[in-house]
Motif scaffolding. Structure first.
Motif: not given
Length: 337
Positions: A49-75
């Motif tokens: 804990p608290p990764f067990t109860t907060w995992f969904y939000s942590l995963a999604w915010w991680s993904y959002i910033f990861l994808v944003d970085q990828a977009v920046y690197q491309i264009q």
């Protein structure tokens, strides 16, 4: 700090950043997101804990910033780096939009929550942080697909310019949003698209960013990108939800017999139109902001939002959050831990 880099100036004719500072200071928020996602996965699986109860939000915010970085690197530009105000505005908008669907679920009873913390000081911020990921997740994914050139050369024969479809679309929208309230057992899928039909005629009539206007120009690319992004995000929603302790479980009538993760297989068909619906809803709000929005070609439009409108929007968000939040805790949360 790359993560908090000031928003650069733009060449409005091309919608790209040109400040030389961008060549000297590269953002690194995507690498932070990748590290956070890896750590969250490991510690969640280890039952820490608290990764067990907060995992969904942590995963999604991680993904959002990861994808944003990828977009920046491309264009060379991205929503977080170059349009941060629009990114931040998507957060309360996302919460408000999702609370509308939570309100509809009081009648639909299509999903319920389990494993929710009994501590209110943690539970209520948890609702906000989780629901805030919906719009950024879908729109960042849409931008990434566009940056990768998906459907780049796809064209169709332009449809005639007319307003004759406005009334049929509006009627379909009203039916799609109200019929499930009275007969949820048969009409529940219609809510995942109803607002698109209801609001698209207003966008077209008022000169907003209309998908039907894209079709009048023979350009279906935006629709295709949104549909694809919705399917991708739907898969990730279900994948990360499946492993989380705090999660949702479906009670979908008629089609619940075959599941992938927690979602009935046929239910994945609702994610693509849901992405389109959210896009149309967001564009409808931009009508009250002189057309400004999260797209790179829209966020530099002239005009400022009235302070009174901002205040009223804030009050409305608070009321929606509190009212829908109470409905969630009364009707939708089935298990506290």
């Amino acid at each position: 700090m790359g993560l908090w880099l000031n928003e650069p100036r733009f060449d409005s004719s091309r919608g790209v950043a040109y400040d030389s500072i961008m060549s000297r200071r590269r953002p690194y928020h995507g690498f932070i997101g990748l590290a956070m996602l890896a750590v969250s996965e490991i510690l969640m699986l280890a039952g820490v804990p608290p990764f067990t109860t907060w995992f969904y939000s942590l995963a999604w915010w991680s993904y959002i910033f990861l994808v944003d970085q990828a977009v920046y690197q491309i264009q060379g530009q991205s929503l977080w780096v170059n349009r941060r105000r629009e990114f931040l505005l998507l957060i309360p908008t996302s919460v408000c939009f999702w609370m509308i669907f939570e309100g509809l679920n009081v009648y639909l009873r299509n999903w319920h929550y389990v494993g929710i913390t009994y501590r209110a000081w943690e539970r209520w911020p948890g609702y906000f942080i989780a629901y805030a990921t919906v719009l950024p997740g879908i729109f960042e994914t849409t931008e990434l697909l566009g940056a990768l050139g998906l459907f780049h050369h796809r064209r169709i024969k332009p449809i005639p310019r007319t307003t004759r479809w406005h009334l049929p679309f509006a009627l379909i929208g009203f039916f799609s949003l109200f019929a499930p309230i009275f007969r949820p057992d048969y009409f529940f899928p219609l809510v995942w698209g109803g607002f698109a039909f209801l609001l698209e005629p207003l966008l077209h009539l008022r000169g907003g960013r209309s998908l039907m206007r894209d079709f009048e120009e023979g350009d279906p690319r935006r629709l295709y990108l949104l549909l694809t992004a919705g399917l991708i995000c739907g898969g990730l929603w279900e994948f990360w939800n499946y492993w989380a302790v705090s999660k949702w479980v479906y009670d979908v009538p008629h089609v619940g017999w075959l599941k992938v993760f927690e979602m009935p297989l046929l239910g994945f068909g609702g994610f693509p139109p849901f992405a389109v619906e959210l896009y149309v809803m967001t564009n409808f709000l931009s009508l009250f902001r002189h057309g400004r929005g999260w797209l790179k070609e829209d966020h530099l439009r002239p005009g400022q939002t009235s302070p009174a409108l901002i205040f009223l929007a804030f009050i409305f968000l608070c009321l929606v959050f509190l009212m829908a939040g109470r409905s969630i805790e009364t009707y939708t949360v089935k298990e506290f831990i």
